[in-house]
Design an enzyme around this catalytic site. Structure first.
Site, mmCIF file in Angstrom:
data_model
loop_
_atom_site.group_PDB
_atom_site.id
_atom_site.type_symbol
_atom_site.label_atom_id
_atom_site.label_comp_id
_atom_site.label_asym_id
_atom_site.label_seq_id
_atom_site.Cartn_x
_atom_site.Cartn_y
_atom_site.Cartn_z
ATOM 1 N N GLY A 217 -9.126 -5.331 -0.701
ATOM 2 C CA GLY A 217 -9.786 -6.436 -0.012
ATOM 3 C C GLY A 217 -11.274 -6.483 -0.281
ATOM 4 O O GLY A 217 -11.853 -7.565 -0.472
ATOM 5 N N ASP B 82 0.818 -1.207 0.000
ATOM 6 C CA ASP B 82 0.000 0.000 0.000
ATOM 7 C C ASP B 82 0.857 1.265 0.000
ATOM 8 O O ASP B 82 0.620 2.211 -0.749
ATOM 9 C CB ASP B 82 -0.928 -0.013 1.221
ATOM 10 C CG ASP B 82 -1.892 1.157 1.249
ATOM 11 O OD1 ASP B 82 -1.433 2.279 1.550
ATOM 12 O OD2 ASP B 82 -3.089 0.962 0.995
ATOM 13 N N TRP C 157 -5.566 1.688 0.016
ATOM 14 C CA TRP C 157 -5.581 0.839 -1.174
ATOM 15 C C TRP C 157 -5.719 -0.625 -0.780
ATOM 16 O O TRP C 157 -6.385 -1.396 -1.470
ATOM 17 C CB TRP C 157 -4.335 1.075 -2.007
ATOM 18 C CG TRP C 157 -4.120 2.518 -2.319
ATOM 19 C CD1 TRP C 157 -3.005 3.275 -2.074
ATOM 20 C CD2 TRP C 157 -5.071 3.431 -2.911
ATOM 21 N NE1 TRP C 157 -3.195 4.571 -2.479
ATOM 22 C CE2 TRP C 157 -4.457 4.693 -2.995
ATOM 23 C CE3 TRP C 157 -6.386 3.291 -3.371
ATOM 24 C CZ2 TRP C 157 -5.102 5.817 -3.523
ATOM 25 C CZ3 TRP C 157 -7.036 4.404 -3.900
ATOM 26 C CH2 TRP C 157 -6.403 5.638 -3.971
ATOM 27 N N ASP C 158 -5.092 -1.030 0.319
ATOM 28 C CA ASP C 158 -5.277 -2.389 0.813
ATOM 29 C C ASP C 158 -6.742 -2.653 1.157
ATOM 30 O O ASP C 158 -7.290 -3.718 0.850
ATOM 31 C CB ASP C 158 -4.428 -2.620 2.070
ATOM 32 C CG ASP C 158 -3.008 -3.030 1.751
ATOM 33 O OD1 ASP C 158 -2.768 -3.540 0.643
ATOM 34 O OD2 ASP C 158 -2.134 -2.852 2.613
ATOM 35 N N VAL C 159 -7.358 -1.690 1.829
ATOM 36 C CA VAL C 159 -8.759 -1.848 2.226
ATOM 37 C C VAL C 159 -9.649 -1.957 0.993
ATOM 38 O O VAL C 159 -10.500 -2.854 0.887
ATOM 39 C CB VAL C 159 -9.195 -0.668 3.113
ATOM 40 C CG1 VAL C 159 -10.703 -0.713 3.365
ATOM 41 C CG2 VAL C 159 -8.443 -0.694 4.445
#
Length: 408
Positions: free
Chosen positions: A173, A139, A168-170
């Protein structure tokens, strides 16, 4: 934990997750909250996120427990042919709801779609990568390359400012969970599996495009400026009160602006500015262009009033606002206890705390899961349930180091 709601939209699905860190585990957690059986597979001893901060005084990862609630945990020797075979068999085990893999473990052909399709032709695989070419990225590096740190923070800062939320990770996912649900729907309609590739880099670029950051450069030929705590393209600003509190105040509409002007007693001043400058502060553009003048006009009112007075005045209006506060103040406010999103969770090795369920409420109920398992706690049971393994076979795999046991 309170009794889990009866509605489970994804009940009957079984997802194998070979993952670590944020995006892939968050995908699995979301699917688990929606009712899927999620089996997380780690190397024996745990993956790189096993001890990630925050941790308890005893060293237990609060982070790991939060992202792996409601899952079953299996550990295998992912470097040995026997351990890899176990994982392949678990992914492709028979059953209408099985045959689904979520992973961010790159560079493993044995875990690729083609290898698994030879074992089950309707397999669904979702592979999260850093870059679209399969290269490594996280991220924080993706964010740096996308442009956001250069417009984050005060314009006087003079350099990039990273945000602390792995946005961005969230997003990745949640995109991953949506993609799995879509692929399952496709398989139910056609009987066909799907190979899904989801680069973290492309998640950031797509959202940057959707929100106009990239399009603005392409169409207008200009790059967005750093605006500090101002809200781009309209009026929003943070203000300090006489007792040191800070409020974020946003006027998105003409009504919001009228109420802010009225409450602060600045009607004459604002009207004079409009007349002198030849502008109309009921428009987003003029509020934004002349935000520095408006900031100065309103700041004195906030500086003359306490937080309680500001809260009372703004609460009796349409103005959008809230007071800045830390996590400790939020937890201590009692809001978590009053919010049905949260319920008490007794998490072994961590303690009892209020844990969030799925933010979307189904028929008024928030879906949730039980606690996170101990690392490797479910290996023997999963081998029995999915593969019909006998106890002597399980004991042999454990003895030879191919299948891990629960770590306490």
């Amino acid at each position: 934990m309170t009794e889990l709601p009866g509605i489970r939209p994804l009940a009957g699905l079984r997802v194998v997750e070979v993952s670590s860190f944020v995006a892939a585990p968050l995908c699995g957690l979301t699917l688990s909250q929606l009712g899927a059986e999620v089996i997380r597979i780690d190397p024996v001893g745990g993956a790189g996120d096993k001890n990630r901060w925050p941790v308890t005084d005893a060293g237990e990862s609060i982070y790991w427990a939060g992202l792996n609630r409601g899952k079953r945990s299996v550990t295998c020797d992912l470097r040995s042919p026997d351990g890899r075979e176990i994982v392949q068999r678990l992914v492709t085990a028979p059953g209408d709801g099985g045959g689904i893999l979520v992973t961010n473990a790159g560079g493993r052909d044995w875990l690729g779609h083609n290898a698994l399709r030879e074992l089950r032709d309707d397999v669904i695989t979702l592979r999260i990568t850093g870059k679209r070419d399969g290269g490594a990225a996280v991220d924080y590096t993706v964010n740096a390359a996308t442009g956001f740190p250069l417009i984050t923070g005060s314009p006087e800062h003079g350099g990039p400012a990273n945000h602390v939320l792995p946005a961005w990770d969230v997003a990745c996912g949640l995109y991953a969970a949506l993609a799995i649900a879509a692929a399952v729907r496709h398989r139910e309609s056609t009987g066909q599996g799907t190979a899904i590739d989801l680069p973290l880099e492309d998640v950031a670029l797509a959202i940057s495009g959707h929100l106009g950051y990239l399009t603005e450069v392409q169409i207008n030929g200009v790059e967005r400026e750093a605006t500090g705590n101002a809200v781009y393209g309209t009026y929003g600003k943070d203000f300090r009160t006489s007792d040191g509190a800070r409020f974020m105040v946003v006027a998105l509409t003409p009504r919001h602006m009228r109420d802010l002007v009225r409450i602060t007693g600045r009607t004459e001043v604002v009207s004079a500015l409009e007349s002198t400058l030849g502008v109309d502060f009921s428009t987003d553009a003029d509020r934004y262009r002349h935000r520095a003048l408006l900031d100065a006009v309103f700041a004195t009112w906030f500086a003359e009033h306490t937080a309680a007075e500001v809260d009372a005045a703004l609460s009796d209006s349409s103005v959008l606002f809230d007071r800045y506060r830390g996590f400790a103040e939020l937890v201590g406010s009692g809001e978590l206890e009053a919010n049905p999103l949260f319920a008490a969770l007794d998490q072994p090795r961590i303690g009892t705390y209020l844990a969030a369920g799925l933010p979307a409420a189904f028929d008024g109920r928030h879906l949730s899961t039980g606690p996170a398992p101990a690392l490797g706690a479910d290996g023997a049971d999963v081998m029995r349930d999915l593969l019909g393994a006998q106890q002597h076979e399980i004991d042999n795999l454990i003895e030879r180091g191919y299948l891990g046991e629960a770590q306490r």
